[in-house]
Motif scaffolding. Structure first.
Motif, PDB file in Angstrom:
ATOM      1  N   THR A  35      41.091  45.965  45.568  1.00 47.07           N
ATOM      2  CA  THR A  35      41.955  46.104  46.752  1.00 47.07           C
ATOM      3  C   THR A  35      41.489  47.285  47.611  1.00 47.07           C
ATOM      4  OG1 THR A  35      43.802  45.200  45.475  1.00 47.07           O
ATOM      5  CG2 THR A  35      44.361  46.361  47.503  1.00 47.07           C
ATOM      6  N   LEU A  38      38.079  46.469  49.413  1.00 52.89           N
ATOM      7  CA  LEU A  38      38.225  45.579  50.578  1.00 52.89           C
ATOM      8  C   LEU A  38      38.931  46.294  51.727  1.00 52.89           C
ATOM      9  CD1 LEU A  38      39.028  42.167  48.856  1.00 52.89           C
ATOM     10  CD2 LEU A  38      36.908  42.814  50.027  1.00 52.89           C
ATOM     11  N   TYR A  39      39.912  47.117  51.398  1.00 51.33           N
ATOM     12  CA  TYR A  39      40.593  47.891  52.447  1.00 51.33           C
ATOM     13  C   TYR A  39      39.592  48.802  53.163  1.00 51.33           C
ATOM     14  CZ  TYR A  39      43.722  51.052  54.848  1.00 51.33           C
ATOM     15  OH  TYR A  39      44.353  51.795  55.825  1.00 51.33           O
ATOM     16  N   ASN A 126      49.152  47.130  46.559  1.00 54.30           N
ATOM     17  CA  ASN A 126      49.439  46.088  47.557  1.00 54.30           C
ATOM     18  C   ASN A 126      50.621  45.193  47.137  1.00 54.30           C
ATOM     19  OD1 ASN A 126      48.301  44.537  45.541  1.00 54.30           O
ATOM     20  ND2 ASN A 126      46.958  43.355  46.884  1.00 54.30           N
ATOM     21  N   ILE A 226      46.917  44.734  52.322  1.00 46.19           N
ATOM     22  CA  ILE A 226      45.968  43.609  52.277  1.00 46.19           C
ATOM     23  C   ILE A 226      46.083  42.856  50.954  1.00 46.19           C
ATOM     24  CG2 ILE A 226      44.282  44.782  53.781  1.00 46.19           C
ATOM     25  CD1 ILE A 226      42.529  44.930  51.130  1.00 46.19           C
ATOM     26  N   PRO A 228      43.618  40.686  48.462  1.00 47.43           N
ATOM     27  CA  PRO A 228      42.316  40.106  48.108  1.00 47.43           C
ATOM     28  C   PRO A 228      42.503  38.682  47.606  1.00 47.43           C
ATOM     29  CG  PRO A 228      42.637  42.255  47.053  1.00 47.43           C
ATOM     30  CD  PRO A 228      43.962  41.818  47.587  1.00 47.43           C
ATOM     31  N   ASN A 237      39.022  39.762  51.647  1.00 42.68           N
ATOM     32  CA  ASN A 237      40.337  40.013  52.219  1.00 42.68           C
ATOM     33  C   ASN A 237      40.896  38.666  52.682  1.00 42.68           C
ATOM     34  OD1 ASN A 237      42.505  40.694  53.903  1.00 42.68           O
ATOM     35  ND2 ASN A 237      41.485  42.568  54.607  1.00 42.68           N
TER      36      ASN A 237
END
Lengths: 241, 241
Positions: A35, A38-39, A126, A226, A228, A237
């Motif tokens: 997470t 990807l953020y 998240n 976000i 994933p 994402n």
């Protein structure tokens, strides 16, 4: 909507996952790492079960485009670029990179559920974003905890409880006994997650190894908005899919 | 002493049970029934998995010496003497009788662990007696919940939490994450078990079937100071073994 929770991926019957959302949780630390990556702009994460598989996979790739990442027994793998600490996955390091990622429990859980239609990744970071995703999709949902060494693990179960609570704020739903147990276990510690998390074996193990900052980071609720999502063996994402 | 808990018998590796105490829990209602029957003077209980097996077994027995007992899908089996309601197992009916007993989840759990050295039966009715037994034996202990339809079941898990608490009052011990989860789940409801039990699927199912008195009976903590024990396929009061 019906919510089911499995304490490990061992007890999953893959056929039960069809046409459902599957949320894989490995709070300490795989899904927290993914997470975060990807953020911070990583292009994609490719989860692989074995170290050898990761090394084989990158042979055909341009060294500038990827990073080898992961852990075995909570520690960095020799020759790999990144460990399983979310703190290492800064924008500077991961932006636009493909990350080949292997961990003891988390990536195995992802492989096990990869045949499902809709696999997303959850952690405390998240939790609300995951709840919102489930609410919007309005599909029956199965939470699959990665567990620790094939067993029920506090950190994942409490995270499932947090997601249950966030979902409850958004909609009415039915659930199985383990989902409810996660929620009732978490509820008295809503304002002090650390207090209940510290009872867990895996938490204690990471603390003994000196990963206090990692733990603190992974225990932050709703740091990132976000979700994933795993599709065709690659995690991106969900907003980009 | 190390305490481990399994949410169902499916996840048990029988070899892990060697040289340990095994506590089988099926609070609603098999282990509550067996505890009640032995307290009221039943000679022994013979658990069998299948209805046909029970019928076959009694062919060679004198009708005055035994009772056929059990349930399928929470209701009485046609032609059987007793159902799975503990209220039926009065001294008048069961004293000195051999009870051939089959239930959906409980007797299957007992069969699964029958190779272990030391198999005892727990429920809320005898929670303190079970804790005392574990304390006295001072052996590593594995709690095996019968579960409901092969899944994690609130009633068994909360009972495991009560036994954990009773044991904690007697001794220091280590435990796995699920054992702790049982305890922390139970703890806020120490004075009102009903409040948390009512969240369970199996509880609701029995309530819908009208078994309110059974539920109330099975939720009584420490009514009986006895520990049923399985030896060579037969369950007796451990004090008689």
């Amino acid at each position: 909507m019906f919510l089911q929770t499995f304490e490990t991926y061992n007890s999953i019957n893959e056929r039960e996952l069809k046409d459902k959302n599957v949320v894989v949780i490995d709070t300490l630390r795989a899904t927290s790492v993914i997470t975060t990556a990807l953020y911070n702009g990583a292009k994609e994460i490719i989860p692989v079960s074995e170290v050898e598989e990761a090394i084989e996979l990158v042979k055909s790739l341009d060294k500038k485009t990827y990073l080898l990442a992961g852990e075995r027994n909570s520690t960095k793998i020799e020759g790999f670029d990144l460990s399983n600490s979310p703190l290492e996955y800064t924008r500077e390091k991961v932006e636009n990179k493909t990350i080949i990622f292997t961990t003891t429990n988390g990536t195995k859980a992802l492989k096990k559920v990869s045949l499902a239609d809709n696999v997303i990744l959850g952690c405390l970071l998240n939790a609300s974003a995951v709840a919102k995703y489930i609410y919007t999709s309005n599909k029956d949902t199965v939470i699959v905890c990665a567990g620790t060494e094939g067993k029920f693990s506090f950190d994942d179960i409490i995270t499932a409880g947090v997601i249950y609570k966030k979902l409850q704020d958004l909609m009415k739903f039915e659930s199985d006994d383990l989902s409810k147990a996660c929620y009732f276990l978490y509820k008295p510690y809503e304002d002090n997650l650390y207090e209940i998390m510290k009872e867990g074996y895996h938490f204690k193990r990471l603390k003994d190894l000196g990963y206090d900052e990692d733990i603190e980071f992974c225990l932050t609720v709703d740091k990132f908005d976000i979700v994933p999502k795993l599709k065709d063996g690659i995690i991106k994402n969900s907003a980009d899919l």
